[in-house]
Design an enzyme around this catalytic site. Structure first.
Site, PDB file in Angstrom:
ATOM      1  N   ARG A  55       7.584   5.405  -7.751  1.00 31.95           N
ATOM      2  CA  ARG A  55       6.804   4.375  -6.916  1.00 31.95           C
ATOM      3  C   ARG A  55       7.802   3.123  -6.857  1.00 31.95           C
ATOM      4  NH1 ARG A  55       2.527   0.813  -8.213  1.00 31.95           N
ATOM      5  NH2 ARG A  55       2.063   2.295 -10.257  1.00 31.95           N
ATOM      6  N   TYR A 108       0.121  -8.286  17.644  1.00 31.00           N
ATOM      7  CA  TYR A 108      -0.335  -6.865  17.551  1.00 31.00           C
ATOM      8  C   TYR A 108      -1.704  -6.911  17.148  1.00 31.00           C
ATOM      9  CZ  TYR A 108       0.607  -2.251  15.216  1.00 31.00           C
ATOM     10  OH  TYR A 108       0.381  -0.973  14.631  1.00 31.00           O
ATOM     11  N   ASP A 180       6.943 -11.000  12.763  1.00 29.86           N
ATOM     12  CA  ASP A 180       6.967  -9.739  13.151  1.00 29.86           C
ATOM     13  C   ASP A 180       8.107  -9.424  14.024  1.00 29.86           C
ATOM     14  OD1 ASP A 180       6.565  -6.896  14.371  1.00 29.86           O
ATOM     15  OD2 ASP A 180       4.534  -7.182  14.251  1.00 29.86           O
ATOM     16  N   LYS A 205       9.294   2.043  14.751  1.00 25.29           N
ATOM     17  CA  LYS A 205       9.709   2.027  16.418  1.00 25.29           C
ATOM     18  C   LYS A 205      11.336   2.149  16.409  1.00 25.29           C
ATOM     19  CE  LYS A 205       5.472   0.465  17.069  1.00 25.29           C
ATOM     20  NZ  LYS A 205       4.787   0.655  16.074  1.00 25.29           N
TER      21      LYS A 205
END
Length: 392
Positions: A55, A108, A180, A205
């Protein structure tokens, strides 16, 4: 190194690849040690590429972290299983009960939902501000303001924010600026050079670029990296090695893909500007886009995502436009090689700080890597269906 060389070479250190051209995919949860000393050394280096537990990371994820640091000029990077996870991880790493956040009104939608549905429950207040506020954001900063969250351009309505002016006002009051930066990518907007403290990406993206992986990332300078790393780790965030591999693969062609997306999108946007049905284009390279001059000053390019507003239309007409497309498909993402189309209704109902006065519907397009002539033919047929529906 120049950007083209960084994209080809970064993340390929032999400590990750052992000489392979592409970083291997390391599947590992448990890592074992032969001595207590070896285990202690690994733990001491766990924030610096040490192998302790899956992790915390492995050579595949560490290679991607290094690549993103190289591209953005950052001191550290933490990876997340989605862009929204990166946004929530960044905010929750630094905000606590009683804190206040200023957030751009055009962010967003899931980011807005995070602030309204989760942060409030945790005692963190959010105030939305007009994306075009610029230096006047200083008047909105409260004594308990901890974060200003910016998104430029806003991913639906495409306003370009004056990030340097906002950062200057924020830092004068000891407030963090989180951005962002998914639209700009590290290639077209150098977040840290413009005053941003933490740069956030939905790497799903353009970085991945092939619509086949969900990835988020936050890069930061050294002053904020330890807190980001420790808090994100405590929240259980981690990225699969397979998705890290796909992101590294996508990075190799990021620049050439962005150039083609930008070229195709400008062709489509210029064509749309001449259409009698279109009121205006909301593409940063067009004067009709709010903040166009700021984009010219601060950004080095564009991509395939933009919007346009129709002069008139209802849901039946826009449905007729979108249904029946051959190349444009309806989908909530963007940044892949394929073209996408969406209509947004009721923007005025959730814009609480800046409002929305456009009379006609807003259509958002992502222009992919198809031939623009085929895309224009597709849109022409869509407009024919649109006009027919308006006459009914």
């Amino acid at each position: 190194m120049k950007e083209d060389t960084i994209l080809a070479a970064t993340g390929r250190d032999k400590k990750y690849t052992h000489g392979a051209i592409n970083t291997p995919v390391y599947h590992a949860s448990t890592l074992t040690f032969d001595t207590i000393r070896e285990m202690k050394q690994a733990n001491a280096n766990r924030n610096k590429g040490g192998l302790t537990y899956g992790r915390r990371g492995n050579p595949t994820t560490y290679a991607l972290e290094q690549a993103l640091c190289d591209l953005e000029g950052a001191d550290g990077c933490y990876l997340y299983p989605s862009g929204l996870a990166a946004i929530s991880g960044a905010i929750l790493s630094f905000a606590k009960a009683g804190d206040h956040i200023l957030m751009a009104d055009g962010v967003y939608e899931p980011t807005r939902g995070l602030s309204q549905r989760l942060l409030g429950r945790l005692g963190i207040e959010t105030t939305f501000y007009d994306p075009m506020v610029g230096a006047d954001i200083a008047d909105l900063i409260q004594d308990n303001t901890r974060i200003i969250f910016v998104e430029s351009p806003c991913s639906v309505t495409m306003e370009i924010q004056d990030i340097p002016a906002i950062a200057k006002a924020a830092h004068a009051r000891g407030v963090l600026v989180m951005m962002d930066n998914t639209w700009g990518t590290p290639l077209h907007f150098k977040a840290f050079d413009h005053g941003v403290d933490l740069s956030i990406h939905a790497a799903t993206k353009y970085m991945v670029g092939h619509s086949d992986a969900m990835v988020g990332a936050v890069t930061a300078r050294a002053a904020h990296m330890e807190q980001l790393f420790n808090m994100s780790y405590q929240m259980g965030y981690c990225l699969s090695p397979d998705d890290a591999f796909l992101t590294l693969r996508g990075l190799r062609t990021l620049k050439v893909r962005l150039k083609q997306h930008e070229k195709n999108a400008l062709i489509i946007a210029k064509w749309l500007k001449q259409r009698p049905e279109v009121d205006h284009i909301r593409h940063p390279a067009f004067e009709s886009c709010p903040g166009h001059e700021i984009w010219k000053r601060d950004f080095t390019g564009a991509n395939g995502l933009f919007s346009f507003v129709l002069k008139e239309g209802d849901e039946a007409a826009t449905t007729a436009l979108m249904e029946g497309m051959e190349h444009f498909k309806m989908g909530y993402s963007w940044g892949g090689y394929e073209s996408l189309i969406l209509t947004y209704y009721g923007i005025e109902n959730y814009r609480t700080a800046s409002g929305w006065t456009a009379k006609g519907p807003l259509i958002r397009l992502h222009i992919g890597l198809e031939d623009p002539e085929d895309l224009i033919a597709d849109l022409e047929q869509g407009f024919a269906r649109f006009k027919a529906a308006l006459l009914k």
